[in-house]
Design an enzyme around this catalytic site. Sequence first.
Site, PDB file in Angstrom:
ATOM      1  CG  LEU A 188      -1.015   1.964  -4.850  1.00 38.91           C
ATOM      2  CD1 LEU A 188      -0.807   1.731  -6.336  1.00 38.91           C
ATOM      3  CD2 LEU A 188      -2.275   1.263  -4.357  1.00 38.91           C
ATOM      4  CE1 TYR A 189      -3.258   4.105  -1.663  1.00 41.12           C
ATOM      5  CE2 TYR A 189      -2.431   3.617   0.525  1.00 41.12           C
ATOM      6  CZ  TYR A 189      -3.400   3.485  -0.444  1.00 41.12           C
ATOM      7  OH  TYR A 189      -4.522   2.740  -0.193  1.00 41.12           O
ATOM      8  NE  ARG A 190       5.731   8.089   1.207  1.00 41.53           N
ATOM      9  CZ  ARG A 190       5.223   8.980   2.011  1.00 41.53           C
ATOM     10  NH1 ARG A 190       4.336   9.847   1.579  1.00 41.53           N
ATOM     11  NH2 ARG A 190       5.604   9.033   3.267  1.00 41.53           N
TER      12      ARG A 190
ATOM     13  CG  PHE B 161      -1.118   9.787  -2.261  1.00 45.18           C
ATOM     14  CD1 PHE B 161      -2.197  10.457  -1.706  1.00 45.18           C
ATOM     15  CD2 PHE B 161      -1.316   9.038  -3.405  1.00 45.18           C
ATOM     16  CE1 PHE B 161      -3.457  10.376  -2.281  1.00 45.18           C
ATOM     17  CE2 PHE B 161      -2.572   8.944  -3.992  1.00 45.18           C
ATOM     18  CZ  PHE B 161      -3.647   9.619  -3.433  1.00 45.18           C
TER      19      PHE B 161
ATOM     20  CB  ALA C  19      -0.940  -0.007   1.201  1.00 46.83           C
TER      21      ALA C  19
END
Length: 192
Positions: A147-149, A153, A144
């Site tokens: 993914l976000y990095r 994000f 997760a």
Amino acid sequence: MRLVPWQPDDLVRRLPDVVAVYGEAMGYRKELLETRRGYIAAHVRRPGFRAVATLTTDGQLAGFGYGYTSAGGQWWHDQVRSALSDAERRTWLTDCFEVVELHVRPAAQGHRIGSRQLRALLAMAAGSTCLLSTPEADEKTSRAWRLYRGFGFIDVLRDFHFPGDERAFAVLGRELPLAADRRDAAPAAERA
């Protein structure tokens, strides 16, 4: 597998499957899942609601994601708002799309499902910013977090505790829209 946009009725119709995927992905106890069922069903009526689902060839739900316009009076929005400075509130919450849930069954992880779902969801999102929360974890090993990095994000709040959950969460944000001229996800995020 195929990624499909969902209307509110689609999500409600598959609510037992949605709750099952949510429970598997988050590792929550069965009692908590029953309370989440009502919240999820109510979320489909929020302004700006957008949802996506990943279905297997036989129609099983492998993953889903949804969000809506973040606004005062919504529990998550109000919790996060209370922890931000006035300047941070203006930056992040004035015109914000909240990614409420984004989950992939553990058995289906590692096939870029989460990345495709997030890309599709953010492409449909209205707003100038996007926020989400995720349990604190090792950024190098957590799918997760990678993914976000990979989607750009950044940290908005760290080690934040929501009432009713003993775990620490991070609140992450990025500007919208996704850039049309480049990939928003790094190669590592594609493995999420």
